[in-house]
Design a protein around this motif. Structure first.
Motif, PDB file in Angstrom:
ATOM      1  N   TYR A 106       0.841  -1.201   0.000  1.00  0.00           N
ATOM      2  CA  TYR A 106       0.000   0.000   0.000  1.00  0.00           C
ATOM      3  C   TYR A 106       0.870   1.242   0.000  1.00  0.00           C
ATOM      4  O   TYR A 106       1.796   1.368   0.803  1.00  0.00           O
ATOM      5  N   ASN A 107       0.556   2.171  -0.900  1.00  0.00           N
ATOM      6  CA  ASN A 107       1.240   3.454  -0.961  1.00  0.00           C
ATOM      7  C   ASN A 107       0.175   4.549  -0.876  1.00  0.00           C
ATOM      8  O   ASN A 107      -0.554   4.777  -1.836  1.00  0.00           O
ATOM      9  N   PRO A 108       0.070   5.246   0.272  1.00  0.00           N
ATOM     10  CA  PRO A 108      -0.982   6.255   0.431  1.00  0.00           C
ATOM     11  C   PRO A 108      -0.868   7.414  -0.553  1.00  0.00           C
ATOM     12  O   PRO A 108      -1.852   8.102  -0.801  1.00  0.00           O
ATOM     13  N   ASP A 109       0.314   7.629  -1.121  1.00  0.00           N
ATOM     14  CA  ASP A 109       0.478   8.692  -2.113  1.00  0.00           C
ATOM     15  C   ASP A 109      -0.152   8.319  -3.451  1.00  0.00           C
ATOM     16  O   ASP A 109      -0.445   9.183  -4.267  1.00  0.00           O
ATOM     17  N   GLU A 110      -0.355   7.019  -3.673  1.00  0.00           N
ATOM     18  CA  GLU A 110      -0.889   6.544  -4.945  1.00  0.00           C
ATOM     19  C   GLU A 110      -2.303   5.983  -4.855  1.00  0.00           C
ATOM     20  O   GLU A 110      -2.966   5.830  -5.866  1.00  0.00           O
ATOM     21  N   GLN A 111      -2.745   5.658  -3.665  1.00  0.00           N
ATOM     22  CA  GLN A 111      -4.053   5.028  -3.524  1.00  0.00           C
ATOM     23  C   GLN A 111      -4.835   5.657  -2.383  1.00  0.00           C
ATOM     24  O   GLN A 111      -4.332   5.774  -1.268  1.00  0.00           O
ATOM     25  N   GLU A 112      -6.073   6.042  -2.684  1.00  0.00           N
ATOM     26  CA  GLU A 112      -6.909   6.736  -1.720  1.00  0.00           C
ATOM     27  C   GLU A 112      -7.840   5.767  -0.992  1.00  0.00           C
ATOM     28  O   GLU A 112      -8.451   4.890  -1.602  1.00  0.00           O
ATOM     29  N   VAL A 113      -7.945   5.948   0.326  1.00  0.00           N
ATOM     30  CA  VAL A 113      -8.881   5.161   1.122  1.00  0.00           C
ATOM     31  C   VAL A 113     -10.273   5.740   0.898  1.00  0.00           C
ATOM     32  O   VAL A 113     -10.489   6.929   1.067  1.00  0.00           O
ATOM     33  N   ARG A 114     -11.221   4.898   0.490  1.00  0.00           N
ATOM     34  CA  ARG A 114     -12.617   5.307   0.269  1.00  0.00           C
ATOM     35  C   ARG A 114     -13.409   5.322   1.560  1.00  0.00           C
ATOM     36  O   ARG A 114     -14.141   6.238   1.849  1.00  0.00           O
ATOM     37  N   ASN A 115     -13.332   4.211   2.274  1.00  0.00           N
ATOM     38  CA  ASN A 115     -14.060   4.019   3.528  1.00  0.00           C
ATOM     39  C   ASN A 115     -13.099   3.406   4.526  1.00  0.00           C
ATOM     40  O   ASN A 115     -12.549   2.345   4.275  1.00  0.00           O
TER      41      ASN A 115
END
Length: 142
Positions: A106-115
């Motif tokens: 997981y890379n928070p800079d590339e993938q957004e948490v929806r819920n």
């Protein structure tokens, strides 16, 4: 990860997020539940799989098995920052399963948490055959 509305639908609930998951058989249902949870958790995006993990889960019954299965996958994300991109069941019974999880980092800079899912709950959990197919009602604490 593309949205798979044909394998699950959301349930309106005041405090939690619920889904109905569908499968051709019990193994398909558990694989679809993993996919559905990850799609609800994260914005769909194709990720490069970096690893395969073998997992075994034991439980009291099918309802408990589903909660424990999804909780293990949620732990990988929350605790180890790994995204399950695909789950393949090798065997499943009424109180145990063995599976291979395909994961990406997981890379928070590339993938957004929806819920933000805090936990898989036992609230109204129901895993059962429905006619010739299988269905699970699952609620998440968000």
């Amino acid at each position: 990860m593309a949205l798979n509305k044909h394998i699950y639908s959301t349930i309106n609930h005041t405090a939690d997020l619920g889904i109905l998951v569908y499968g051709r058989n019990m193994a398909d249902l558990f694989e679809n539940a993993a996919t559905a949870m990850m799609e609800i958790l994260l914005e769909p995006r194709r990720l490069e799989e970096t690893d395969e993990l073998s997992i075994s889960v034991k439980a009291e019954d099918l309802n408990d098995l589903m909660v424990r299965w999804l909780s293990e996958i949620l732990y990988l994300f929350m605790g180890e920052r790994r995204v399950v991109t695909r789950a393949t069941l090798k065997s499943i019974g009424p109180s145990n399963l063995d599976a291979t999880l395909h994961v990406a980092t997981y890379n928070p800079d590339e993938q957004e948490v929806r819920n933000e899912i805090k936990a898989v709950t036992y609230h109204q959990i129901d895993v059962s055959p429905k006619g010739t197919e299988w269905q699970a009602k699952i609620f998440f604490d968000v």
